[in-house]
Design a protein around this motif. Structure first.
Motif, PDB file in Angstrom:
ATOM      1  N   PHE A 254       7.195  24.067 -18.287  1.00 51.24           N
ATOM      2  CA  PHE A 254       8.133  24.619 -17.311  1.00 51.24           C
ATOM      3  C   PHE A 254       7.532  24.599 -15.908  1.00 51.24           C
ATOM      4  O   PHE A 254       8.172  24.151 -14.959  1.00 51.24           O
ATOM      5  CB  PHE A 254       8.525  26.047 -17.691  1.00 51.24           C
ATOM      6  N   SER A 255       6.303  25.074 -15.770  1.00 56.09           N
ATOM      7  CA  SER A 255       5.654  25.102 -14.453  1.00 56.09           C
ATOM      8  C   SER A 255       5.455  23.701 -13.902  1.00 56.09           C
ATOM      9  O   SER A 255       5.698  23.428 -12.723  1.00 56.09           O
ATOM     10  CB  SER A 255       4.308  25.825 -14.533  1.00 56.09           C
ATOM     11  N   PHE A 256       4.989  22.797 -14.767  1.00 51.39           N
ATOM     12  CA  PHE A 256       4.767  21.415 -14.332  1.00 51.39           C
ATOM     13  C   PHE A 256       6.076  20.779 -13.866  1.00 51.39           C
ATOM     14  O   PHE A 256       6.139  20.164 -12.803  1.00 51.39           O
ATOM     15  CB  PHE A 256       4.155  20.587 -15.456  1.00 51.39           C
ATOM     16  N   ASN A 257       7.135  20.938 -14.659  1.00 51.08           N
ATOM     17  CA  ASN A 257       8.420  20.340 -14.303  1.00 51.08           C
ATOM     18  C   ASN A 257       8.973  20.914 -13.000  1.00 51.08           C
ATOM     19  O   ASN A 257       9.602  20.209 -12.211  1.00 51.08           O
ATOM     20  CB  ASN A 257       9.433  20.524 -15.436  1.00 51.08           C
ATOM     21  N   ALA A 258       8.746  22.200 -12.787  1.00 50.05           N
ATOM     22  CA  ALA A 258       9.208  22.817 -11.540  1.00 50.05           C
ATOM     23  C   ALA A 258       8.494  22.215 -10.338  1.00 50.05           C
ATOM     24  O   ALA A 258       9.115  21.900  -9.321  1.00 50.05           O
ATOM     25  CB  ALA A 258       8.985  24.329 -11.594  1.00 50.05           C
ATOM     26  N   LEU A 259       7.176  22.043 -10.453  1.00 47.92           N
ATOM     27  CA  LEU A 259       6.404  21.462  -9.355  1.00 47.92           C
ATOM     28  C   LEU A 259       6.745  19.987  -9.169  1.00 47.92           C
ATOM     29  O   LEU A 259       6.963  19.527  -8.048  1.00 47.92           O
ATOM     30  CB  LEU A 259       4.906  21.629  -9.622  1.00 47.92           C
TER      31      LEU A 259
ATOM     32  N   GLU B 217       0.859  -1.180   0.000  1.00 44.67           N
ATOM     33  CA  GLU B 217       0.000   0.000   0.000  1.00 44.67           C
ATOM     34  C   GLU B 217       0.891   1.225   0.000  1.00 44.67           C
ATOM     35  O   GLU B 217       1.896   1.277   0.710  1.00 44.67           O
ATOM     36  CB  GLU B 217      -0.922   0.016   1.214  1.00 44.67           C
ATOM     37  N   ALA B 218       0.527   2.193  -0.822  1.00 46.73           N
ATOM     38  CA  ALA B 218       1.319   3.410  -0.939  1.00 46.73           C
ATOM     39  C   ALA B 218       0.397   4.613  -0.964  1.00 46.73           C
ATOM     40  O   ALA B 218      -0.804   4.492  -1.189  1.00 46.73           O
ATOM     41  CB  ALA B 218       2.177   3.366  -2.194  1.00 46.73           C
ATOM     42  N   GLY B 219       0.985   5.796  -0.751  1.00 46.87           N
ATOM     43  CA  GLY B 219       0.203   7.026  -0.806  1.00 46.87           C
ATOM     44  C   GLY B 219      -0.134   7.558   0.570  1.00 46.87           C
ATOM     45  O   GLY B 219       0.382   7.091   1.587  1.00 46.87           O
ATOM     46  N   GLN B 220      -1.030   8.524   0.578  1.00 45.90           N
ATOM     47  CA  GLN B 220      -1.394   9.191   1.822  1.00 45.90           C
ATOM     48  C   GLN B 220      -2.836   9.659   1.735  1.00 45.90           C
ATOM     49  O   GLN B 220      -3.451   9.582   0.676  1.00 45.90           O
ATOM     50  CB  GLN B 220      -0.461  10.384   2.051  1.00 45.90           C
ATOM     51  N   ASP B 221      -3.366  10.121   2.856  1.00 37.92           N
ATOM     52  CA  ASP B 221      -4.716  10.668   2.860  1.00 37.92           C
ATOM     53  C   ASP B 221      -4.765  11.913   1.982  1.00 37.92           C
ATOM     54  O   ASP B 221      -3.767  12.631   1.849  1.00 37.92           O
ATOM     55  CB  ASP B 221      -5.152  11.024   4.275  1.00 37.92           C
ATOM     56  N   VAL B 222      -5.933  12.181   1.418  1.00 38.81           N
ATOM     57  CA  VAL B 222      -6.093  13.326   0.522  1.00 38.81           C
ATOM     58  C   VAL B 222      -5.654  14.625   1.187  1.00 38.81           C
ATOM     59  O   VAL B 222      -4.995  15.467   0.565  1.00 38.81           O
ATOM     60  CB  VAL B 222      -7.555  13.431   0.041  1.00 38.81           C
ATOM     61  N   ASP B 223      -5.989  14.793   2.461  1.00 38.10           N
ATOM     62  CA  ASP B 223      -5.643  16.056   3.131  1.00 38.10           C
ATOM     63  C   ASP B 223      -4.159  16.192   3.440  1.00 38.10           C
ATOM     64  O   ASP B 223      -3.699  17.246   3.878  1.00 38.10           O
ATOM     65  CB  ASP B 223      -6.470  16.241   4.407  1.00 38.10           C
ATOM     66  N   GLU B 224      -3.368  15.132   3.170  1.00 35.79           N
ATOM     67  CA  GLU B 224      -1.918  15.194   3.373  1.00 35.79           C
ATOM     68  C   GLU B 224      -1.155  15.410   2.069  1.00 35.79           C
ATOM     69  O   GLU B 224       0.068  15.548   2.081  1.00 35.79           O
ATOM     70  CB  GLU B 224      -1.424  13.902   4.034  1.00 35.79           C
ATOM     71  N   VAL B 225      -1.866  15.442   0.943  1.00 35.19           N
ATOM     72  CA  VAL B 225      -1.197  15.634  -0.348  1.00 35.19           C
ATOM     73  C   VAL B 225      -0.615  17.041  -0.397  1.00 35.19           C
ATOM     74  O   VAL B 225      -1.308  18.023  -0.105  1.00 35.19           O
ATOM     75  CB  VAL B 225      -2.188  15.425  -1.516  1.00 35.19           C
ATOM     76  N   PRO B 226       0.655  17.187  -0.769  1.00 32.51           N
ATOM     77  CA  PRO B 226       1.273  18.522  -0.816  1.00 32.51           C
ATOM     78  C   PRO B 226       0.544  19.460  -1.771  1.00 32.51           C
ATOM     79  O   PRO B 226       0.054  19.034  -2.822  1.00 32.51           O
ATOM     80  CB  PRO B 226       2.694  18.235  -1.324  1.00 32.51           C
ATOM     81  N   GLU B 227       0.479  20.720  -1.403  1.00 28.14           N
ATOM     82  CA  GLU B 227      -0.197  21.707  -2.237  1.00 28.14           C
ATOM     83  C   GLU B 227       0.456  21.810  -3.613  1.00 28.14           C
ATOM     84  O   GLU B 227      -0.217  22.070  -4.612  1.00 28.14           O
ATOM     85  CB  GLU B 227      -0.199  23.072  -1.540  1.00 28.14           C
ATOM     86  N   ARG B 228       1.769  21.596  -3.682  1.00 25.63           N
ATOM     87  CA  ARG B 228       2.452  21.635  -4.982  1.00 25.63           C
ATOM     88  C   ARG B 228       1.901  20.576  -5.929  1.00 25.63           C
ATOM     89  O   ARG B 228       1.761  20.810  -7.133  1.00 25.63           O
ATOM     90  CB  ARG B 228       3.955  21.430  -4.807  1.00 25.63           C
ATOM     91  N   ALA B 229       1.575  19.407  -5.384  1.00 27.16           N
ATOM     92  CA  ALA B 229       1.001  18.343  -6.207  1.00 27.16           C
ATOM     93  C   ALA B 229      -0.392  18.735  -6.674  1.00 27.16           C
ATOM     94  O   ALA B 229      -0.754  18.539  -7.836  1.00 27.16           O
ATOM     95  CB  ALA B 229       0.952  17.042  -5.417  1.00 27.16           C
ATOM     96  N   LYS B 230      -1.172  19.302  -5.788  1.00 29.32           N
ATOM     97  CA  LYS B 230      -2.523  19.728  -6.164  1.00 29.32           C
ATOM     98  C   LYS B 230      -2.469  20.803  -7.239  1.00 29.32           C
ATOM     99  O   LYS B 230      -3.262  20.800  -8.187  1.00 29.32           O
ATOM    100  CB  LYS B 230      -3.271  20.238  -4.929  1.00 29.32           C
ATOM    101  N   GLN B 231      -1.520  21.721  -7.096  1.00 33.17           N
ATOM    102  CA  GLN B 231      -1.397  22.790  -8.086  1.00 33.17           C
ATOM    103  C   GLN B 231      -0.983  22.234  -9.443  1.00 33.17           C
ATOM    104  O   GLN B 231      -1.474  22.690 -10.485  1.00 33.17           O
ATOM    105  CB  GLN B 231      -0.395  23.844  -7.611  1.00 33.17           C
ATOM    106  N   ALA B 232      -0.093  21.259  -9.455  1.00 33.52           N
ATOM    107  CA  ALA B 232       0.325  20.636 -10.720  1.00 33.52           C
ATOM    108  C   ALA B 232      -0.861  19.951 -11.395  1.00 33.52           C
ATOM    109  O   ALA B 232      -1.016  20.017 -12.623  1.00 33.52           O
ATOM    110  CB  ALA B 232       1.451  19.641 -10.476  1.00 33.52           C
ATOM    111  N   ILE B 233      -1.716  19.315 -10.617  1.00 33.85           N
ATOM    112  CA  ILE B 233      -2.900  18.650 -11.168  1.00 33.85           C
ATOM    113  C   ILE B 233      -3.883  19.673 -11.718  1.00 33.85           C
ATOM    114  O   ILE B 233      -4.423  19.514 -12.819  1.00 33.85           O
ATOM    115  CB  ILE B 233      -3.552  17.753 -10.094  1.00 33.85           C
TER     116      ILE B 233
END
Length: 195
Positions: free
Chosen positions: A183-188, A142-158
């Motif tokens: 560029f923005s995606f790669n940075a995140l 099992e991998a991953g984390q709860d939704v509320d623990e996902v980094p904001e950078r990941a949410k912004q990339a999505i």
């Protein structure tokens, strides 16, 4: 030398129950207030999350995956090319007679703190003999984390990717990134990679 990962392949067997961002979140981002395209927007969110996970070798939200190996590693350490790993569910292997066997959990130890997570035989133990064939060893984890623990950078990339695909749906294929957002995606994504 990482011979133990040469033939490894990771597949998702149980997908996340939730995505890192909600449909409502994306609709606010792209200023859409109708429900006419909800199914398409939901597909964009899923595709963006999968692409980000692929680029970062990270499981963003809780899911079950399997690592397939042709053999147990000669160095005795299995590394799981994904982070964060939260539990090892099972280790199965094809024995010399061709039967699928499951290792007793007491016969190995797992380090889930390190990235990548590592599994080794318990003290004084060794990996069992296997039949020489492709995908003879299967590690379910099992991998991953709860939704509320996902980094904001990941949410912004999505949000960035899903919004881009929505705005350019006539000219852009899902799964591709145009130069204007690359560029923005790669940075995140670069900040989220674990190695």
């Amino acid at each position: 030398m990482k011979h133990h990962l040469t033939h490894g392949r990771v597949v998702t067997t149980i997908a996340p129950a939730d995505e890192p961002i909600t449909l409502a979140d994306l609709k606010r981002q792209i200023r859409v207030d109708t429900s006419d395209e909800d199914d398409q927007l939901t597909a964009y969110i899923k595709a963006a999350r999968e692409l980000l996970e692929e680029h970062t070798e990270r499981a963003l939200v809780t899911q079950t995956r399997q690592l397939y190996l042709d053999r147990f590693p000669s160095c005795q350490t299995i590394e799981i090319p994904c982070t964060p790993v939260t539990s090892i569910e099972s280790i199965e292997y094809i024995d010399p007679t061709g039967q699928l066997q499951e290792l007793d959990p007491s016969s190995y130890v797992a380090d889930l703190v390190s990235s990548p997570a590592r599994i080794r035989p318990a003290y004084g133990r060794f990996w069992p003999a296997i039949r020489y064939q492709m995908n003879a060893v299967i590690v379910t984890f099992e991998a991953g984390q709860d939704v509320d623990e996902v980094p904001e950078r990941a949410k912004q990339a999505i949000r960035l990717l899903a919004g881009h695909w929505y705005a350019n749906r006539e000219t852009v294929l899902i799964g591709t990134i145009s130069k204007e957002v690359e560029f923005s995606f790669n940075a995140l994504a670069g900040q989220l990679r674990w190695h």
